[in-house]
Design a protein around this motif. Structure first.
Motif, mmCIF file in Angstrom:
data_model
loop_
_atom_site.group_PDB
_atom_site.id
_atom_site.type_symbol
_atom_site.label_atom_id
_atom_site.label_comp_id
_atom_site.label_asym_id
_atom_site.label_seq_id
_atom_site.Cartn_x
_atom_site.Cartn_y
_atom_site.Cartn_z
ATOM 1 N N GLY A 8 43.312 71.327 11.084
ATOM 2 C CA GLY A 8 43.607 70.310 10.093
ATOM 3 C C GLY A 8 44.801 69.436 10.395
ATOM 4 O O GLY A 8 45.066 68.480 9.652
ATOM 5 N N GLY A 9 45.533 69.729 11.449
ATOM 6 C CA GLY A 9 46.660 68.894 11.803
ATOM 7 C C GLY A 9 46.210 67.546 12.329
ATOM 8 O O GLY A 9 45.037 67.325 12.621
ATOM 9 N N GLY A 10 47.155 66.643 12.440
ATOM 10 C CA GLY A 10 46.844 65.315 12.930
ATOM 11 C C GLY A 10 47.961 64.344 12.645
ATOM 12 O O GLY A 10 49.107 64.741 12.411
ATOM 13 N N ALA A 12 49.577 61.211 10.383
ATOM 14 C CA ALA A 12 49.591 60.681 9.030
ATOM 15 C C ALA A 12 50.790 59.764 8.863
ATOM 16 O O ALA A 12 51.812 59.927 9.532
ATOM 17 C CB ALA A 12 49.647 61.804 8.002
ATOM 18 N N ASN A 16 51.417 59.904 2.829
ATOM 19 C CA ASN A 16 50.028 60.355 2.806
ATOM 20 C C ASN A 16 49.949 61.878 2.795
ATOM 21 O O ASN A 16 50.963 62.569 2.738
ATOM 22 C CB ASN A 16 49.269 59.773 3.995
ATOM 23 N N SER A 17 48.725 62.397 2.884
ATOM 24 C CA SER A 17 48.491 63.826 2.735
ATOM 25 C C SER A 17 47.676 64.389 3.885
ATOM 26 O O SER A 17 46.899 63.683 4.526
ATOM 27 C CB SER A 17 47.748 64.109 1.422
ATOM 28 N N LEU A 18 47.865 65.673 4.128
ATOM 29 C CA LEU A 18 47.061 66.447 5.059
ATOM 30 C C LEU A 18 46.819 67.818 4.452
ATOM 31 O O LEU A 18 47.638 68.312 3.676
ATOM 32 C CB LEU A 18 47.735 66.613 6.416
ATOM 33 N N ARG A 19 45.719 68.425 4.834
ATOM 34 C CA ARG A 19 45.406 69.781 4.404
ATOM 35 C C ARG A 19 45.162 70.649 5.630
ATOM 36 O O ARG A 19 44.244 70.386 6.409
ATOM 37 C CB ARG A 19 44.174 69.814 3.508
ATOM 38 N N LEU A 20 45.986 71.670 5.798
ATOM 39 C CA LEU A 20 45.848 72.596 6.899
ATOM 40 C C LEU A 20 45.060 73.818 6.457
ATOM 41 O O LEU A 20 45.160 74.257 5.313
ATOM 42 C CB LEU A 20 47.214 73.038 7.419
ATOM 43 N N GLN A 82 48.209 72.493 1.443
ATOM 44 C CA GLN A 82 48.033 71.110 1.040
ATOM 45 C C GLN A 82 49.383 70.427 1.101
ATOM 46 O O GLN A 82 50.315 70.829 0.401
ATOM 47 C CB GLN A 82 47.458 71.025 -0.375
ATOM 48 N N ASN A 84 51.353 67.008 0.538
ATOM 49 C CA ASN A 84 51.354 65.692 -0.073
ATOM 50 C C ASN A 84 52.700 65.014 0.138
ATOM 51 O O ASN A 84 53.704 65.665 0.420
ATOM 52 C CB ASN A 84 51.057 65.790 -1.567
ATOM 53 N N VAL A 124 51.337 68.461 13.467
ATOM 54 C CA VAL A 124 51.392 67.472 12.400
ATOM 55 C C VAL A 124 52.431 66.437 12.777
ATOM 56 O O VAL A 124 53.587 66.775 13.035
ATOM 57 C CB VAL A 124 51.747 68.109 11.049
#
Length: 128
Positions: A8-10, A12, A16-20, A82, A84, A124
């Protein structure tokens, strides 16, 4: 005994948001708590959040409290983070970890030595 795999990393942008996700396999029935740590280049590994596997009680680092949420799906043997309102200072490699020992309070799972199994990490990167 427990194998962990983060995803789920990447990339951003700030705000913004990411969910691992972290999938656990092996002797998952032995898990007391799971946590997330992160490590930026040139810095020490830093505690992010932890969760009691059975009861779901949570504990957060001051730097992520109010922005990040740790959760788990015991039926899927999966841990989540999560994230945010991401900030550039959140940029790091994020690791999930599992503890096979009961330290009786989730607030005691804030150091690496409390955990027995680690994932390979997921990157991330947050741009400003």
């Amino acid at each position: 005994q427990v194998q962990l795999a983060e995803s789920g990393g990447g990339l951003a942008q700030a705000g913004n948001s990411l969910r691992l996700s972290c999938a656990a396999s092996g002797r998952t029935f032995s898990i007391y708590a799971m946590g997330w740590f992160r490590q930026a280049p040139g810095k020490e590994r830093e505690f992010v959040a932890a969760i009691n596997w059975g009861g779901g009680r949570t504990y957060y680092a001051d730097s992520t409290k109010g922005r990040f949420t740790i959760s788990r799906d015991t039926a899927k043997n999966t841990l989540y983070l999560q994230m945010n309102t991401l900030k550039p200072e959140d940029t790091a490699t994020y690791y999930c970890a599992a503890s096979l020992h009961n330290f009786y309070s989730i607030s005691r799972y804030t150091t690496s030595d409390r955990f027995d199994s680690w994932g390979q990490g997921t990157q991330v990167t947050v741009s400003s």
